[in-house]
Design an enzyme around this catalytic site. Structure first.
Site, PDB file in Angstrom:
ATOM      1  N   GLN A   1     -19.655   5.966 -28.072  1.00  0.00           N
ATOM      2  CA  GLN A   1     -19.523   4.949 -27.188  1.00  0.00           C
ATOM      3  C   GLN A   1     -20.546   3.799 -27.288  1.00  0.00           C
ATOM      4  O   GLN A   1     -20.639   2.593 -26.901  1.00  0.00           O
ATOM      5  CB  GLN A   1     -19.284   5.309 -25.866  1.00  0.00           C
ATOM      6  CG  GLN A   1     -18.433   4.534 -25.002  1.00  0.00           C
ATOM      7  CD  GLN A   1     -16.762   4.722 -25.050  1.00  0.00           C
ATOM      8  OE1 GLN A   1     -16.518   5.876 -25.157  1.00  0.00           O
ATOM      9  NE2 GLN A   1     -16.158   3.492 -25.076  1.00  0.00           N
TER      10      GLN A   1
ATOM     11  N   THR B   1      -6.477  -1.670 -26.668  1.00  0.00           N
ATOM     12  CA  THR B   1      -7.058  -0.752 -27.704  1.00  0.00           C
ATOM     13  C   THR B   1      -6.102  -0.738 -28.978  1.00  0.00           C
ATOM     14  O   THR B   1      -6.693  -1.291 -30.197  1.00  0.00           O
ATOM     15  CB  THR B   1      -7.251   0.774 -27.189  1.00  0.00           C
ATOM     16  OG1 THR B   1      -7.825   0.680 -26.048  1.00  0.00           O
ATOM     17  CG2 THR B   1      -7.975   1.364 -28.416  1.00  0.00           C
TER      18      THR B   1
ATOM     19  N   LYS C   1     -19.424   9.121 -21.144  1.00  0.00           N
ATOM     20  CA  LYS C   1     -17.756   9.845 -21.500  1.00  0.00           C
ATOM     21  C   LYS C   1     -17.557  10.954 -20.246  1.00  0.00           C
ATOM     22  O   LYS C   1     -18.801  11.550 -20.177  1.00  0.00           O
ATOM     23  CB  LYS C   1     -17.595  10.145 -22.934  1.00  0.00           C
ATOM     24  CG  LYS C   1     -16.297  10.067 -23.296  1.00  0.00           C
ATOM     25  CD  LYS C   1     -15.705   8.874 -23.883  1.00  0.00           C
ATOM     26  CE  LYS C   1     -14.361   8.923 -23.995  1.00  0.00           C
ATOM     27  NZ  LYS C   1     -13.924   7.671 -24.742  1.00  0.00           N
TER      28      LYS C   1
ATOM     29  N   ASP D   1      -8.686   7.666 -20.943  1.00  0.00           N
ATOM     30  CA  ASP D   1      -8.652   8.147 -22.654  1.00  0.00           C
ATOM     31  C   ASP D   1      -7.303   9.181 -22.617  1.00  0.00           C
ATOM     32  O   ASP D   1      -6.698   9.056 -21.626  1.00  0.00           O
ATOM     33  CB  ASP D   1      -9.999   9.022 -22.781  1.00  0.00           C
ATOM     34  CG  ASP D   1     -10.550   9.202 -24.254  1.00  0.00           C
ATOM     35  OD1 ASP D   1     -10.741   8.274 -25.007  1.00  0.00           O
ATOM     36  OD2 ASP D   1     -10.033  10.128 -24.768  1.00  0.00           O
TER      37      ASP D   1
HETATM   38  N1  GLU Z   1     -11.565   5.649 -23.807  1.00  0.00           N
HETATM   39  C1  GLU Z   1     -11.596   4.450 -24.203  1.00  0.00           C
HETATM   40  C2  GLU Z   1     -12.513   4.513 -25.599  1.00  0.00           C
HETATM   41  O1  GLU Z   1     -12.902   5.433 -26.381  1.00  0.00           O
HETATM   42  C3  GLU Z   1     -11.933   3.198 -23.348  1.00  0.00           C
HETATM   43  C4  GLU Z   1     -12.951   3.492 -22.630  1.00  0.00           C
HETATM   44  C5  GLU Z   1     -13.134   2.287 -21.436  1.00  0.00           C
HETATM   45  O2  GLU Z   1     -12.390   1.550 -21.400  1.00  0.00           O
HETATM   46  O3  GLU Z   1     -14.263   2.460 -20.560  1.00  0.00           O
HETATM   47  O4  GLU Z   1     -13.202   3.506 -25.939  1.00  0.00           O
END
Ligand code: GLU
Length: 460
Positions: free
Chosen positions: A125, A224, A140, A180
């Site tokens: 991330q 996404t 996360k 997620d």
């Molecule tokens: N879980 C998603 C990722 O892997 C989105 C995270 C978010 O929107 O903060 O990027």
């Protein structure tokens, strides 16, 4: 001239040794955390040319600092099931890096969740969020709670207990979780309700992926999947190719997969397969996306139900087999390490042209190496799936200014962010001498912004 080359060679050797020793240290300090070790190794290997060019990063120990999370929180999540039994799960939040903004990243509820999974996701991330160009740091979290087969009330009670502890560590300017795997709009709603109750204040920006009626952003759900396709389309365009008339296989059937399929179809592709953890469906006439949406978004059913309504489609048990279907473009949108070397080799022998990673780390290191060696166009996750978190940042911006943008506005911004990520990634790949290697470019471009911010902020 010879002397200069010798100096260069020594510098390269020194950077290689340095990276090797850092990796050994990571393995020693994080034993058994194979996913975290894998994610770190990929980035470290990419950084060698940057360290050769900028020895300051070594002097300032920036890489050493970046691979160590600022904080890892682990907590007990007790909850009561419908029969009145007390259950206990483990909750996590890793606050990995806050150099360029509040910690930002999703929550995953899945039985496989442990410190290694959360740390690999939190680590990735850092670079992904940096690439978006938005002011977001990296975090996360999640739990080993398995939402499968749980009633709505059990999910709610679990989310409330999870948030009771998590609320002590998050806030719109400190740490902003989102969804997620296993965490969608329903869970975000329950989490937000509990946070609001505990704080006694309406802090809309504490979570993203919220419902549209209470501060969510239009276009977040699609972001996404759409973003992955926008990125891959840019990559294809550079080679005179496109999604139009191509055959596409998309693993998964969750949020990322569904909207990757939707956008690919909109661009003229024929999507012939998708999957869930039970197996995959192959529909040679093209996937009926309305049916997948109904089964998955409304009825919460398994993907094998698909073939009951589409007799010409075939269901196969197990997930790996999906990669044996010949296609032009593969979009792995399910989970980590879903493409191993064998799957990569099968895809290549079936004539694959491009891979776009919608999931986080869906290709193993060996699979990535195989794709790159065979000149398959490869869009790495940190760049290709950054659209979700990018629109989360747009949701935060809307919440801060108490406005709501139209779907078109959000989508336009997403498209330009994905183009920008593609540009930054390819520029970094070219600058460091491997123009076809976007893994290298994404890791480097993501790293440099965070590393420079850390140096400017002192030894933090
Ligand atoms: N879980 C998603 C990722 O892997 C989105 C995270 C978010 O929107 O903060 O990027």
């Amino acid at each position: 001239m010879k002397a200069l080359e010798e100096v260069k060679a020594t510098q390269a050797e020194r950077a290689q040794d340095y990276v090797k020793s850092l990796y050994e240290q990571v393995v020693e300090r994080n034993p058994n955390e194979v996913e975290f070790q894998q994610a770190v190794k990929e980035v470290l290997d990419s950084l060698i040319p940057v360290l050769v060019k900028n020895p300051t990063y070594i002097k300032q120990a920036v890489v050493e600092r970046i691979i160590e999370p600022e904080r890892l929180i682990s907590f007990r999540v007790p909850w009561v099931d419908d029969e009145g039994n007390v259950k206990v799960n483990r909750g996590f939040r890793v606050q990995f890096n806050s150099a360029i903004g509040p910690y930002k990243g999703g929550l995953r509820f899945h039985p496989s969740v442990n410190a290694s999974i959360i740390k690999f996701l939190g680590f990735e991330q850092i670079f992904k969020n940096s690439l978006t160009g938005q002011p977001i740091g990296a975090g996360k979290g999640g739990s080993d709670f398995d939402p499968k087969g749980k009633s709505d009330m059990e999910i709610m009670r679990f989310c409330q207990s999870f948030m009771t502890e998590l609320s002590k560590h998050i806030g719109p300017d400190t740490d902003v979780p989102a969804g997620d795997i296993g965490v969608g709009a329903r869970e975000i709603g329950y989490l937000f309700g509990q946070y609001k109750k505990l704080k006694g204040a309406y802090e809309a920006g504490v979570l993203t992926g919220k419902g549209l009626g209470y501060g969510g952003s239009l276009g977040r759900k699609e972001a996404t999947g759409y973003g992955t396709v926008y990125f891959v389309e840019e990559m294809l365009k550079d080679k005179g190719l496109s999604f139009k008339d191509s055959t596409v296989v998309v693993s998964g059937s969750g949020n990322v997969s569904i909207y990757a399929m939707e956008k690919a179809m909109e661009l003229g592709a024929k999507v012939i397969a998708c999957s869930d953890s039970s197996g995959y469906v192959f529909d040679p006439n093209g996937i009926d996306l309305d049916l997948v949406k109904r089964l998955k978004e409304e009825e919460n059913k398994r993907i094998y139900e698909y073939v009951k309504e589409r007799p010409k489609a075939r269901f196969e048990v197990g997930c790996a087999g999906i990669w044996s279907i010949p296609c032009d473009i593969a979009l792995p949108c399910a989970t980590q390490n879903e493409i191993d070397q064998e799957a990569a080799e099968t895809l290549i022998s079936n004539g694959i042209k491009a891979i776009g990673e919608g999931a986080n780390m869906p290709s193993s290191q060996e699979a990535i190496d195989t794709f790159l060696e065979n000149k398959v166009l490869f869009a790495p996750a940190k760049a290709a799936n950054a659209g979700g978190v990018a629109v989360s940042a747009l949701e935060m911006a809307q919440n801060s200014s108490r406005v709501a943008w139209t779907k078109e506005e959000v989508n336009e911004k997403l498209q330009s962010i994905m183009k920008d990520i593609y540009r930054k990634t390819t520029e970094a790949s070219e600058e460091y001498g491997e123009s076809e290697n976007l893994v290298l470019g994404a890791n480097i471009a993501g790293f440099v912004k965070v590393a420079d911010a850390m140096i400017e902020q002192g030894v933090i």
